[in-house]
Design a protein around this motif. Structure first.
Motif, PDB file in Angstrom:
ATOM      1  N   GLN A 190       0.821  -1.210   0.000  1.00  0.00           N
ATOM      2  CA  GLN A 190       0.000   0.000   0.000  1.00  0.00           C
ATOM      3  C   GLN A 190       0.852   1.256   0.000  1.00  0.00           C
ATOM      4  N   ASN A 191       2.013   1.178   0.658  1.00  0.00           N
ATOM      5  CA  ASN A 191       2.908   2.327   0.723  1.00  0.00           C
ATOM      6  C   ASN A 191       4.330   1.816   0.906  1.00  0.00           C
ATOM      7  N   ILE A 192       5.286   2.637   0.498  1.00  0.00           N
ATOM      8  CA  ILE A 192       6.689   2.265   0.606  1.00  0.00           C
ATOM      9  C   ILE A 192       7.497   3.512   0.921  1.00  0.00           C
ATOM     10  N   PHE A 193       8.486   3.373   1.793  1.00  0.00           N
ATOM     11  CA  PHE A 193       9.406   4.475   2.058  1.00  0.00           C
ATOM     12  C   PHE A 193      10.758   3.897   2.459  1.00  0.00           C
ATOM     13  N   VAL A 194      11.757   4.765   2.547  1.00  0.00           N
ATOM     14  CA  VAL A 194      13.115   4.351   2.893  1.00  0.00           C
ATOM     15  C   VAL A 194      13.460   4.909   4.263  1.00  0.00           C
ATOM     16  N   LEU A 195      14.055   4.058   5.088  1.00  0.00           N
ATOM     17  CA  LEU A 195      14.521   4.463   6.407  1.00  0.00           C
ATOM     18  C   LEU A 195      15.861   3.778   6.661  1.00  0.00           C
ATOM     19  N   ASN A 196      16.895   4.557   6.884  1.00  0.00           N
ATOM     20  CA  ASN A 196      18.238   4.016   7.164  1.00  0.00           C
ATOM     21  C   ASN A 196      18.702   3.030   6.093  1.00  0.00           C
ATOM     22  N   GLY A 197      18.434   3.331   4.846  1.00  0.00           N
ATOM     23  CA  GLY A 197      18.906   2.500   3.740  1.00  0.00           C
ATOM     24  C   GLY A 197      18.096   1.245   3.482  1.00  0.00           C
ATOM     25  N   LYS A 198      16.995   1.084   4.203  1.00  0.00           N
ATOM     26  CA  LYS A 198      16.149  -0.096   4.019  1.00  0.00           C
ATOM     27  C   LYS A 198      14.788   0.319   3.465  1.00  0.00           C
ATOM     28  N   ALA A 199      14.208  -0.538   2.647  1.00  0.00           N
ATOM     29  CA  ALA A 199      12.870  -0.293   2.105  1.00  0.00           C
ATOM     30  C   ALA A 199      11.844  -0.789   3.119  1.00  0.00           C
ATOM     31  N   VAL A 200      10.968   0.100   3.534  1.00  0.00           N
ATOM     32  CA  VAL A 200       9.938  -0.231   4.516  1.00  0.00           C
ATOM     33  C   VAL A 200       8.596  -0.241   3.786  1.00  0.00           C
ATOM     34  N   LEU A 201       7.888  -1.361   3.872  1.00  0.00           N
ATOM     35  CA  LEU A 201       6.633  -1.537   3.141  1.00  0.00           C
ATOM     36  C   LEU A 201       5.463  -1.646   4.107  1.00  0.00           C
ATOM     37  N   LEU A 202       4.402  -0.940   3.812  1.00  0.00           N
ATOM     38  CA  LEU A 202       3.136  -1.128   4.510  1.00  0.00           C
ATOM     39  C   LEU A 202       2.286  -1.983   3.580  1.00  0.00           C
ATOM     40  N   THR A 203       1.918  -3.173   4.031  1.00  0.00           N
ATOM     41  CA  THR A 203       1.172  -4.100   3.187  1.00  0.00           C
ATOM     42  C   THR A 203      -0.151  -4.480   3.841  1.00  0.00           C
ATOM     43  N   ALA A 204      -1.058  -4.965   3.032  1.00  0.00           N
ATOM     44  CA  ALA A 204      -2.336  -5.509   3.515  1.00  0.00           C
ATOM     45  C   ALA A 204      -2.433  -6.933   3.009  1.00  0.00           C
ATOM     46  N   GLU A 205      -2.834  -7.821   3.902  1.00  0.00           N
ATOM     47  CA  GLU A 205      -2.971  -9.222   3.504  1.00  0.00           C
ATOM     48  C   GLU A 205      -4.110  -9.870   4.274  1.00  0.00           C
ATOM     49  N   THR A 206      -4.533 -11.021   3.793  1.00  0.00           N
ATOM     50  CA  THR A 206      -5.606 -11.789   4.430  1.00  0.00           C
ATOM     51  C   THR A 206      -5.036 -13.147   4.832  1.00  0.00           C
ATOM     52  N   PRO A 207      -4.398 -13.219   6.008  1.00  0.00           N
ATOM     53  CA  PRO A 207      -3.725 -14.461   6.377  1.00  0.00           C
ATOM     54  C   PRO A 207      -4.638 -15.520   6.984  1.00  0.00           C
ATOM     55  N   TYR A 208      -5.853 -15.149   7.305  1.00  0.00           N
ATOM     56  CA  TYR A 208      -6.743 -16.083   7.998  1.00  0.00           C
ATOM     57  C   TYR A 208      -7.947 -16.431   7.129  1.00  0.00           C
ATOM     58  N   SER A 209      -8.573 -17.532   7.417  1.00  0.00           N
ATOM     59  CA  SER A 209      -9.700 -17.992   6.603  1.00  0.00           C
ATOM     60  C   SER A 209     -10.954 -17.141   6.780  1.00  0.00           C
ATOM     61  N   ASN A 210     -10.995 -16.266   7.772  1.00  0.00           N
ATOM     62  CA  ASN A 210     -12.180 -15.434   7.981  1.00  0.00           C
ATOM     63  C   ASN A 210     -12.202 -14.203   7.074  1.00  0.00           C
ATOM     64  N   GLU A 211     -11.222 -14.077   6.194  1.00  0.00           N
ATOM     65  CA  GLU A 211     -11.109 -13.003   5.213  1.00  0.00           C
ATOM     66  C   GLU A 211     -10.917 -11.624   5.836  1.00  0.00           C
ATOM     67  N   LEU A 212     -10.431 -11.576   7.065  1.00  0.00           N
ATOM     68  CA  LEU A 212     -10.126 -10.326   7.735  1.00  0.00           C
ATOM     69  C   LEU A 212      -8.784  -9.805   7.229  1.00  0.00           C
ATOM     70  N   LYS A 213      -8.795  -8.595   6.652  1.00  0.00           N
ATOM     71  CA  LYS A 213      -7.549  -8.005   6.164  1.00  0.00           C
ATOM     72  C   LYS A 213      -6.773  -7.412   7.326  1.00  0.00           C
ATOM     73  N   VAL A 214      -5.490  -7.669   7.340  1.00  0.00           N
ATOM     74  CA  VAL A 214      -4.618  -7.087   8.353  1.00  0.00           C
ATOM     75  C   VAL A 214      -3.486  -6.344   7.659  1.00  0.00           C
ATOM     76  N   GLN A 215      -2.979  -5.332   8.334  1.00  0.00           N
ATOM     77  CA  GLN A 215      -1.844  -4.602   7.793  1.00  0.00           C
ATOM     78  C   GLN A 215      -0.579  -5.096   8.465  1.00  0.00           C
ATOM     79  N   SER A 216       0.492  -5.075   7.716  1.00  0.00           N
ATOM     80  CA  SER A 216       1.781  -5.468   8.267  1.00  0.00           C
ATOM     81  C   SER A 216       2.852  -4.533   7.733  1.00  0.00           C
TER      82      SER A 216
END
Length: 85
Positions: free
Chosen positions: A47-73
């Motif tokens: 969903q978003n990406i930025f750089v911090l201390n030379g590393k790429a930091v990603l904000l992602t959304a995924e559905t890891p559970y069978s209940n279809e609840l989206k979580v951000q990581s």
């Protein structure tokens, strides 16, 4: 001719003279001449990406559970190590 793949998020690392793009599950790193240097496939949709201390930091959304609840990581990628942390 160098081609940048389509993207929905972009960030720049001025210190390393590279930039990152992301679309869906794919993150790409390009150098200052627009050549693709690295590519990662990540879990979730970026969903978003930025750089911090030379590393790429990603904000992602995924559905890891069978209940279809989206979580951000937050995923952190170190291009020097060529992998996520």
């Amino acid at each position: 001719m160098t081609k940048i793949e389509p993207f929905t998020a972009i960030t720049f690392d001025r210190t390393a003279n590279v930039f990152y793009t992301a679309k869906e599950h794919t993150v790409r790193m390009y150098n200052q001449t627009f050549e693709k240097v690295k590519e990662w496939i990540v879990s979730g949709t970026v969903q978003n990406i930025f750089v911090l201390n030379g590393k790429a930091v990603l904000l992602t959304a995924e559905t890891p559970y069978s209940n279809e609840l989206k979580v951000q990581s937050i995923q952190i990628f170190d291009p020097a190590a060529d992998k996520g942390l």
